[in-house]
Scaffold this motif. Structure first.
Motif, PDB file in Angstrom:
ATOM      1  N   UNK A 120      39.550  40.653  63.702  1.00 26.65           N
ATOM      2  CA  UNK A 120      40.080  39.301  63.680  1.00 26.65           C
ATOM      3  C   UNK A 120      39.369  38.460  62.624  1.00 26.65           C
ATOM      4  N   UNK A 121      38.039  38.568  62.577  1.00 27.23           N
ATOM      5  CA  UNK A 121      37.278  37.808  61.588  1.00 27.23           C
ATOM      6  C   UNK A 121      37.634  38.234  60.174  1.00 27.23           C
ATOM      7  N   UNK A 122      37.792  39.519  59.974  1.00 26.11           N
ATOM      8  CA  UNK A 122      38.171  40.023  58.657  1.00 26.11           C
ATOM      9  C   UNK A 122      39.528  39.474  58.227  1.00 26.11           C
ATOM     10  N   UNK A 123      40.462  39.385  59.140  1.00 24.32           N
ATOM     11  CA  UNK A 123      41.784  38.837  58.844  1.00 24.32           C
ATOM     12  C   UNK A 123      41.688  37.372  58.424  1.00 24.32           C
ATOM     13  N   UNK A 124      40.875  36.593  59.106  1.00 21.48           N
ATOM     14  CA  UNK A 124      40.707  35.175  58.764  1.00 21.48           C
ATOM     15  C   UNK A 124      40.063  35.037  57.387  1.00 21.48           C
ATOM     16  N   UNK A 125      39.069  35.859  57.101  1.00 20.78           N
ATOM     17  CA  UNK A 125      38.417  35.800  55.792  1.00 20.78           C
ATOM     18  C   UNK A 125      39.388  36.177  54.683  1.00 20.78           C
ATOM     19  N   UNK A 126      40.177  37.207  54.889  1.00 21.67           N
ATOM     20  CA  UNK A 126      41.159  37.624  53.887  1.00 21.67           C
ATOM     21  C   UNK A 126      42.201  36.527  53.677  1.00 21.67           C
ATOM     22  N   UNK A 127      42.674  35.917  54.752  1.00 18.87           N
ATOM     23  CA  UNK A 127      43.658  34.828  54.630  1.00 18.87           C
ATOM     24  C   UNK A 127      43.049  33.639  53.884  1.00 18.87           C
ATOM     25  N   UNK A 134      42.924  34.510  50.175  1.00 24.13           N
ATOM     26  CA  UNK A 134      44.267  34.429  49.588  1.00 24.13           C
ATOM     27  C   UNK A 134      44.645  32.964  49.358  1.00 24.13           C
ATOM     28  N   UNK A 135      44.357  32.106  50.303  1.00 27.49           N
ATOM     29  CA  UNK A 135      44.662  30.677  50.168  1.00 27.49           C
ATOM     30  C   UNK A 135      43.870  30.058  49.014  1.00 27.49           C
ATOM     31  N   UNK A 136      42.603  30.383  48.918  1.00 21.25           N
ATOM     32  CA  UNK A 136      41.779  29.864  47.818  1.00 21.25           C
ATOM     33  C   UNK A 136      42.320  30.342  46.481  1.00 21.25           C
ATOM     34  N   UNK A 137      42.711  31.591  46.397  1.00 16.36           N
ATOM     35  CA  UNK A 137      43.277  32.133  45.155  1.00 16.36           C
ATOM     36  C   UNK A 137      44.580  31.421  44.784  1.00 16.36           C
TER      37      UNK A 137
END
Length: 65
Positions: free
Chosen positions: A1-8, A11-14
């Motif tokens: 779950x934490x990994x998913x939030x970090x990836x999202x 992606x948003x920052x990019x």
């Protein structure tokens, strides 16, 4: 779950980074280009540029044919 939030978040920052790099803005106007390439009609070096920074310029009448 934490990994998913970090990836999202990454992606948003990019996406935000790309948006602000491709469409820069100022408080009073939008910027269309950071660098504009110009090409001379004749070959040779530029000796002088007879305008100041941010000066309004108009198309000159050409008397040569």
């Amino acid at each position: 779950m934490t990994l998913l939030i970090v990836v999202m978040a990454l992606v948003l920052v990019r996406m935000l980074w790309l948006h602000y790099m491709n469409d820069p803005w100022t408080r009073d106007a939008r910027v269309r280009a950071n660098v504009i390439n110009i090409a001379p009609d004749v070959s040779g070096l530029v000796d002088k540029v007879l305008v100041q920074d941010n000066q309004l310029v108009k198309k000159a009448r050409c008397y040569l044919k």
